[in-house]
Design a protein around this motif. Sequence first.
Motif, PDB file in Angstrom:
ATOM      1  N   GLU A  39       0.830  -1.215   0.000  1.00  0.00           N
ATOM      2  CA  GLU A  39       0.000   0.000   0.000  1.00  0.00           C
ATOM      3  C   GLU A  39       0.861   1.261   0.000  1.00  0.00           C
ATOM      4  O   GLU A  39       0.504   2.274  -0.615  1.00  0.00           O
ATOM      5  CB  GLU A  39      -0.930  -0.013   1.208  1.00  0.00           C
ATOM      6  N   THR A  45      -5.333  -0.215  -2.409  1.00  0.00           N
ATOM      7  CA  THR A  45      -5.875  -0.295  -1.049  1.00  0.00           C
ATOM      8  C   THR A  45      -6.438  -1.701  -0.838  1.00  0.00           C
ATOM      9  O   THR A  45      -7.134  -2.227  -1.705  1.00  0.00           O
ATOM     10  CB  THR A  45      -6.989   0.739  -0.829  1.00  0.00           C
ATOM     11  N   LEU A  88      -8.853  -1.229  -5.515  1.00  0.00           N
ATOM     12  CA  LEU A  88      -9.236  -1.931  -4.284  1.00  0.00           C
ATOM     13  C   LEU A  88      -9.035  -3.440  -4.469  1.00  0.00           C
ATOM     14  O   LEU A  88      -9.505  -4.021  -5.445  1.00  0.00           O
ATOM     15  CB  LEU A  88     -10.696  -1.647  -3.938  1.00  0.00           C
TER      16      LEU A  88
END
Length: 859
Positions: A39, A45, A88
């Motif tokens: 990250e 993320t 994500l």
Amino acid sequence: MKIGIVFINCILLLVSPALFSQSLTFNKEGLNSVIQKIEESTPLTFNYNSESISAYTYTGTIDVNNVEKSMNDVLYSTPYTFEKSGNLILLIYSTESSYNICGHIKSSIMADLPYANVLFEKNNRGTLTNDIATFSFTAQGHKNDVITISHVGHISKSIMLQDWPKDKCLEVYLQEDTRLLATEVVIKDYLLIGITEGDEYGSLNIKYEELKHASTKEYDVLHTAQLLPGIHSIDESASNLHIRGATPDQNLVMWEGAPIYDPGHMFGMISSINPFVVKKMAVLKSVFHPKYDNRIGGIMDISLSDELSRKVSGGFGTTMTELHFHVDIPIIKEKMSLLIAGRNTINSFVKSPTLLSYSEKIFKNSPSSSTMNTDSLAQVFDNKIKFSDWNVKWMYQANEDISIKASYFKSSNYFEYESSLFEGTIIFHDEIFSDTEAISILSEIQWIKGYSRLQLISSSYNNESKNELNFDDEVEILNETSSSNNINDISMKLSHLIRTKKDNTLELGYTYNLKEVGFTYNDISRFELDIDNDDKTKGHFHNLFASYSFSKENVTVNFGLRSTYYVENKRVKATPRVRLQYNINPSLKFKLSAGRFIQYISQIQDFGQISSIIENKIWILNSSMDTEILTSDKFSGGIIYKNRGWMMDVEGYINNSSGLNGVSTSTLSEFTFGAEIESKTIGVDILIKKRWNKYQLWVNYTLSKNTYFLDEFAPISFPASNDRLHNLSLVQNWEIGNWNLSSTLSYRSGLPYSIPLGVEEFEVEGAQETYSNIIFGNFNNGRLKVYTRFDINISRNFNFSKRLSGEFSFSLLNVFNTQNIYSRTYQLAPIAGSGVPKIINIDKVLLGFTPQLLMRVKF
């Protein structure tokens, strides 16, 4: 100028991968740290539960410009997969899948390995390779669940489910264990799933978690030990074990190194040792290590787990005799943890048919023409049976070499019972309370070639009992028997083990022991002479012990010596022992052992007809006189043969014992307390085992003769009360998918009992009443009928989620409701209109048809 441009372009060409590409390298780094660094280095993320992945690590390189390509490698050893949406990444707990597992197992030199163990670690289920070293079965699990393959003399190998080919069988090669082969080839393959040979003095190690599915008995560690030949219980109890002729008090039951003087609930029907927290139990039937306290029978050495808890875990459930729970809590990560476990009888909440059947067996005392009425049983069930036990273990690991462990055990029992004979004419009332406690504190320092241990132990036992017999319409009591018994046992043990070359070991130690035993016994009768006995004895003991074990090629030898100085006796007793094992070839080994053993604390055995409705034997500390110390000389020898899935263990033995204490009633109407008895046991134990893929057969047979010798007035001999010529058990076990089905068929010779000749009346000088006494011929000159019983069990494990699982087990004991009698005693009962009482016999009957149910959840 052109040269400069060309030079700059070359530099840019060389450094551009470093400018536009970046990688992260990890070496056994935790996944939480790996994800954090990804990250920090990318716009990605992650959405995940940090606690659930904290136990996993990753070793390798990740290209930060193509993280998605590396994620399968990162999550390879976990049950997780991932989904990516934009920037994500979501970590998902994968669902279980069905894997068809098949393979061919070979050694590193290409030789087939038939009868290798193939174990699915997740549920402790598996199979064996067949005659040509192949196997197949179906496993339901996550991609990272492990199949472990092992074979004696080879290094085990573990393979994840995801590594098994989907369309073909896998060839697996096991490397030979050269360290083991350099010293000895020991036949240590499983005897039954969960039972293996130990490393010292011919011990057998029982891993209860693995073995439980092979037993149809109560979920109980001491019941499980009865699967072994030479170990049985004459009253179907868990704790009243007879090991090669030895009575229960001559065996040593140890919990975390502390002696347990009453290891049972409900007069031994259920073990007071909580099976749900037991890690293993070492069983020694013959010669045993000199580190153990002085006993002349066998050893049951029970241990809880020594592993520090990494996360909160536990379980709860019921066996329909009790409610139980346990919880294992990490206090300081990798340093300190605490285990707490408890059980309590269930009768306060529900009327269990299992407890009702146990109660009937314990308290049912019926003449041949009469049985106990059911209403009185219901009273006992509702109000009068209580038991509980607690286990606590605290562990602290200061560093890799120093550890401290403190354990606490407590067991309590309370019984009150009232029953009647002859439609309420004669009333029996019994009340018993017992309490057992043990504390063990162990500190250990590991050295390069051994360890040093200091252990402090405290064990106590307290028992109070009273039995009354009367007519229902009279205030005066016909017979009242009461007793109390208490023990305090304190020890300090220091030991040091040294590993010499070629894995030989030398263990030296010293133990200081204080035993304090007190008892009272009172018997007041309207028709017989009163008995009044009491005693309180204290003994101080200093013990030195040494044990040396060595192996050379195919020979293993254990030498042991224990030397005990009894302070009150002012004498030293030395008890040597030796065990030899010779491996004739990889399939056949020969074993031989001999030794002398002594014992200072024991129970009084009743060899006459002192009739107490509830058997409640009394512990005493043997006198400081040399002649009253229990002594036993043991000799045994046998073979173990293993080939093509068959295993046969045959061992013959002779045990000669002297100094046994007993209560006896002679034919001359005289009462002797503390009569000295000798015994001789000759026998052979035979164990035959065979497994065919999902089916396993286990045959346990003992042929033995146990004789007592009493030199009271004139030398006599008679069968011991536990003498059984034949003792046979046949255990079968089938694995059917996720289900396990097992059955046990038992056959045993009838137990001996004494046949009365009649009633004798006599007078005592100064007394106005006439007394009566039962006259007997020879002791134990009769035999009860043979014992037969058939039990079945079905069980299954369930996995509800990664952290939540369950167990279900249902048993039917004595399926055909066979009436088995294990004791026949006699009582004098008055005859209406006559001053001469008559003899009535009281038969104690074992379990009838009894259901058992286990339901348990683990987290």
